[in-house]
Design a protein around this motif. Sequence first.
Motif, PDB file in Angstrom:
ATOM      1  N   ILE A 125       0.935  -1.296  -0.110  1.00  0.00           N
ATOM      2  CA  ILE A 125      -0.016   0.044   0.205  1.00  0.00           C
ATOM      3  C   ILE A 125       0.822   1.242   0.000  1.00  0.00           C
ATOM      4  CG2 ILE A 125      -2.299  -0.986   0.960  1.00  0.00           C
ATOM      5  CD1 ILE A 125      -1.043  -0.136   3.712  1.00  0.00           C
ATOM      6  N   ALA A 126       0.352   2.209  -0.617  1.00  0.00           N
ATOM      7  CA  ALA A 126       1.103   3.638  -0.408  1.00  0.00           C
ATOM      8  C   ALA A 126       0.311   4.942  -0.580  1.00  0.00           C
ATOM      9  CB  ALA A 126       1.954   3.506  -1.895  1.00  0.00           C
ATOM     10  N   TRP A 127       0.922   5.923  -0.259  1.00  0.00           N
ATOM     11  CA  TRP A 127       0.527   7.206  -0.437  1.00  0.00           C
ATOM     12  C   TRP A 127       0.913   8.184  -1.529  1.00  0.00           C
ATOM     13  CZ3 TRP A 127      -3.980   8.651   2.096  1.00  0.00           C
ATOM     14  CH2 TRP A 127      -4.475   7.961   3.086  1.00  0.00           C
ATOM     15  N   PHE A 128       0.335   8.799  -2.192  1.00  0.00           N
ATOM     16  CA  PHE A 128       0.715   9.660  -3.230  1.00  0.00           C
ATOM     17  C   PHE A 128       0.038  10.918  -3.144  1.00  0.00           C
ATOM     18  CE2 PHE A 128       3.217   7.087  -6.545  1.00  0.00           C
ATOM     19  CZ  PHE A 128       2.687   5.711  -5.882  1.00  0.00           C
ATOM     20  N   ARG A 129       0.626  11.970  -3.600  1.00  0.00           N
ATOM     21  CA  ARG A 129      -0.103  13.081  -3.545  1.00  0.00           C
ATOM     22  C   ARG A 129       0.087  14.034  -4.918  1.00  0.00           C
ATOM     23  NH1 ARG A 129       3.721  16.746   0.792  1.00  0.00           N
ATOM     24  NH2 ARG A 129       5.450  16.887  -0.494  1.00  0.00           N
ATOM     25  N   GLN A 130      -0.858  14.832  -5.395  1.00  0.00           N
ATOM     26  CA  GLN A 130      -0.629  15.699  -6.399  1.00  0.00           C
ATOM     27  C   GLN A 130      -1.038  17.315  -6.247  1.00  0.00           C
ATOM     28  OE1 GLN A 130      -2.616  14.344  -9.787  1.00  0.00           O
ATOM     29  NE2 GLN A 130      -1.314  15.632 -11.280  1.00  0.00           N
ATOM     30  N   GLY A 131       0.036  18.147  -6.352  1.00  0.00           N
ATOM     31  CA  GLY A 131      -0.296  19.412  -5.785  1.00  0.00           C
ATOM     32  C   GLY A 131      -0.862  19.975  -6.952  1.00  0.00           C
ATOM     33  N   PRO A 132      -1.369  21.485  -6.907  1.00  0.00           N
ATOM     34  CA  PRO A 132      -1.826  22.119  -7.722  1.00  0.00           C
ATOM     35  C   PRO A 132      -0.753  22.355  -8.908  1.00  0.00           C
ATOM     36  CG  PRO A 132      -1.793  23.469  -5.817  1.00  0.00           C
ATOM     37  CD  PRO A 132      -1.440  22.217  -5.570  1.00  0.00           C
ATOM     38  N   ARG A 152       1.940  13.925 -10.327  1.00  0.00           N
ATOM     39  CA  ARG A 152       1.851  13.158  -9.035  1.00  0.00           C
ATOM     40  C   ARG A 152       2.955  12.790  -8.242  1.00  0.00           C
ATOM     41  NH1 ARG A 152      -1.502   8.278 -10.744  1.00  0.00           N
ATOM     42  NH2 ARG A 152       0.693   7.592 -11.621  1.00  0.00           N
ATOM     43  N   GLU A 153       3.151  12.877  -7.166  1.00  0.00           N
ATOM     44  CA  GLU A 153       4.418  12.391  -6.317  1.00  0.00           C
ATOM     45  C   GLU A 153       4.134  11.523  -5.306  1.00  0.00           C
ATOM     46  OE1 GLU A 153       7.213  15.063  -3.173  1.00  0.00           O
ATOM     47  OE2 GLU A 153       5.409  15.710  -3.745  1.00  0.00           O
ATOM     48  N   PHE A 154       5.156  10.338  -5.273  1.00  0.00           N
ATOM     49  CA  PHE A 154       5.172   9.391  -4.503  1.00  0.00           C
ATOM     50  C   PHE A 154       5.356  10.004  -2.848  1.00  0.00           C
ATOM     51  CE2 PHE A 154       5.920   5.552  -2.399  1.00  0.00           C
ATOM     52  CZ  PHE A 154       7.152   5.606  -1.558  1.00  0.00           C
ATOM     53  N   VAL A 155       4.672   9.582  -1.803  1.00  0.00           N
ATOM     54  CA  VAL A 155       4.897  10.023  -0.506  1.00  0.00           C
ATOM     55  C   VAL A 155       5.478   8.820   0.516  1.00  0.00           C
ATOM     56  CG1 VAL A 155       3.571  10.949   1.511  1.00  0.00           C
ATOM     57  CG2 VAL A 155       3.077  11.631  -0.652  1.00  0.00           C
ATOM     58  N   LYS A 178       3.566  21.935   5.952  1.00  0.00           N
ATOM     59  CA  LYS A 178       3.968  23.078   5.157  1.00  0.00           C
ATOM     60  C   LYS A 178       3.136  23.623   3.977  1.00  0.00           C
ATOM     61  CE  LYS A 178       8.932  21.739   6.244  1.00  0.00           C
ATOM     62  NZ  LYS A 178       9.943  21.455   5.709  1.00  0.00           N
ATOM     63  N   PRO A 179       3.098  24.657   3.854  1.00  0.00           N
ATOM     64  CA  PRO A 179       1.929  25.015   2.508  1.00  0.00           C
ATOM     65  C   PRO A 179       2.334  24.426   1.344  1.00  0.00           C
ATOM     66  CG  PRO A 179       2.844  26.957   3.526  1.00  0.00           C
ATOM     67  CD  PRO A 179       3.543  25.845   4.442  1.00  0.00           C
ATOM     68  N   GLU A 180       3.739  23.974   1.073  1.00  0.00           N
ATOM     69  CA  GLU A 180       3.986  23.070  -0.013  1.00  0.00           C
ATOM     70  C   GLU A 180       3.438  21.531   0.020  1.00  0.00           C
ATOM     71  OE1 GLU A 180       6.095  24.795   1.879  1.00  0.00           O
ATOM     72  OE2 GLU A 180       8.105  23.769   2.094  1.00  0.00           O
ATOM     73  N   ASP A 181       2.973  21.286   1.202  1.00  0.00           N
ATOM     74  CA  ASP A 181       2.165  20.038   1.350  1.00  0.00           C
ATOM     75  C   ASP A 181       0.711  20.070   0.897  1.00  0.00           C
ATOM     76  OD1 ASP A 181       3.930  19.481   4.540  1.00  0.00           O
ATOM     77  OD2 ASP A 181       4.339  18.582   2.613  1.00  0.00           O
ATOM     78  N   THR A 182       0.454  20.943   0.477  1.00  0.00           N
ATOM     79  CA  THR A 182      -0.986  21.334  -0.081  1.00  0.00           C
ATOM     80  C   THR A 182      -0.937  20.351  -1.208  1.00  0.00           C
ATOM     81  OG1 THR A 182      -1.337  23.359   0.775  1.00  0.00           O
ATOM     82  CG2 THR A 182      -2.547  22.888  -1.194  1.00  0.00           C
ATOM     83  N   ALA A 183      -2.023  19.428  -1.522  1.00  0.00           N
ATOM     84  CA  ALA A 183      -2.420  18.253  -2.566  1.00  0.00           C
ATOM     85  C   ALA A 183      -3.650  17.753  -2.190  1.00  0.00           C
ATOM     86  CB  ALA A 183      -0.865  17.707  -2.626  1.00  0.00           C
ATOM     87  N   GLY A 193      -9.041  10.039  -3.676  1.00  0.00           N
ATOM     88  CA  GLY A 193      -8.457  11.189  -3.105  1.00  0.00           C
ATOM     89  C   GLY A 193      -8.996  12.236  -1.967  1.00  0.00           C
ATOM     90  N   THR A 194      -8.321  12.696  -1.120  1.00  0.00           N
ATOM     91  CA  THR A 194      -8.633  13.813  -0.226  1.00  0.00           C
ATOM     92  C   THR A 194      -8.009  14.964  -0.351  1.00  0.00           C
ATOM     93  OG1 THR A 194      -9.138  13.893   2.181  1.00  0.00           O
ATOM     94  CG2 THR A 194      -7.518  12.833   1.710  1.00  0.00           C
ATOM     95  N   GLN A 195      -8.630  16.213   0.044  1.00  0.00           N
ATOM     96  CA  GLN A 195      -7.806  17.124  -0.129  1.00  0.00           C
ATOM     97  C   GLN A 195      -7.219  17.808   1.327  1.00  0.00           C
ATOM     98  OE1 GLN A 195      -7.365  19.618  -2.924  1.00  0.00           O
ATOM     99  NE2 GLN A 195      -5.717  20.516  -1.620  1.00  0.00           N
ATOM    100  N   VAL A 196      -5.853  18.156   1.044  1.00  0.00           N
ATOM    101  CA  VAL A 196      -5.330  18.784   2.330  1.00  0.00           C
ATOM    102  C   VAL A 196      -4.767  20.023   1.809  1.00  0.00           C
ATOM    103  CG1 VAL A 196      -3.271  18.436   3.901  1.00  0.00           C
ATOM    104  CG2 VAL A 196      -4.633  16.504   3.111  1.00  0.00           C
ATOM    105  N   THR A 197      -5.214  20.890   2.604  1.00  0.00           N
ATOM    106  CA  THR A 197      -4.714  22.363   2.248  1.00  0.00           C
ATOM    107  C   THR A 197      -3.921  22.988   3.509  1.00  0.00           C
ATOM    108  OG1 THR A 197      -6.410  22.783   0.770  1.00  0.00           O
ATOM    109  CG2 THR A 197      -5.490  24.874   1.623  1.00  0.00           C
ATOM    110  N   VAL A 198      -2.814  23.503   3.467  1.00  0.00           N
ATOM    111  CA  VAL A 198      -2.058  24.168   4.412  1.00  0.00           C
ATOM    112  C   VAL A 198      -1.870  25.383   4.201  1.00  0.00           C
ATOM    113  CG1 VAL A 198       0.008  23.857   5.750  1.00  0.00           C
ATOM    114  CG2 VAL A 198      -0.934  21.993   4.625  1.00  0.00           C
ATOM    115  N   SER A 199      -2.218  26.453   4.962  1.00  0.00           N
ATOM    116  CA  SER A 199      -2.253  27.729   4.779  1.00  0.00           C
ATOM    117  C   SER A 199      -1.195  28.267   5.623  1.00  0.00           C
ATOM    118  CB  SER A 199      -3.539  28.451   5.444  1.00  0.00           C
ATOM    119  OG  SER A 199      -3.532  28.135   6.674  1.00  0.00           O
ATOM    120  N   SER A 200      -0.267  29.435   5.143  1.00  0.00           N
ATOM    121  CA  SER A 200       0.872  29.942   5.781  1.00  0.00           C
ATOM    122  C   SER A 200       0.524  30.807   6.717  1.00  0.00           C
ATOM    123  CB  SER A 200       1.906  30.603   4.748  1.00  0.00           C
ATOM    124  OG  SER A 200       1.053  31.487   3.934  1.00  0.00           O
TER     125      SER A 200
END
Length: 122
Positions: free
Chosen positions: A32-39, A43-46, A85-90, A115-122
């Motif tokens: 099993i794995a986690w990936f993410r895709q930011g705006p 797609r990035e492997f996590v 971090k804000p760059e984790d937003t994806a 997918g589930t949205q994660v938004t990190v504000s600065s």
Amino acid sequence: QVQLVESGGGVVQAGDSLRLSCAASGRAVDAIAWFRQGPGKDREFVSAVRWSGGFTYYADSVQGRFTMSADSAKHTMYLQMNNLKPEDTAVYYCAADDVLSKMSQRRVADYWGQGTQVTVSS
């Protein structure tokens, strides 16, 4: 077939923590794995691990901040994300495959969650 359903996303501030969950059903798969895709990003492997345990693989960008775990009895995997971090937003996706290296090295998988949205504000 394998069905994967993520939950736990949300909007947080930088430095906060969040835990994602992914419930699996259907046939058994090995890894099993986690990936993410930011705006605007690819797609990035996590992270990835086998249901049976063993070494957990992490991307350099999350090493030391994120922890992946799996509860095989509950057929659920988790991604504990600390010091966000804000760059984790994806959009974060869970994935499953019989071959772990396909996910950790080739960034592909046979089964994906919605997918589930994660938004990190600065």
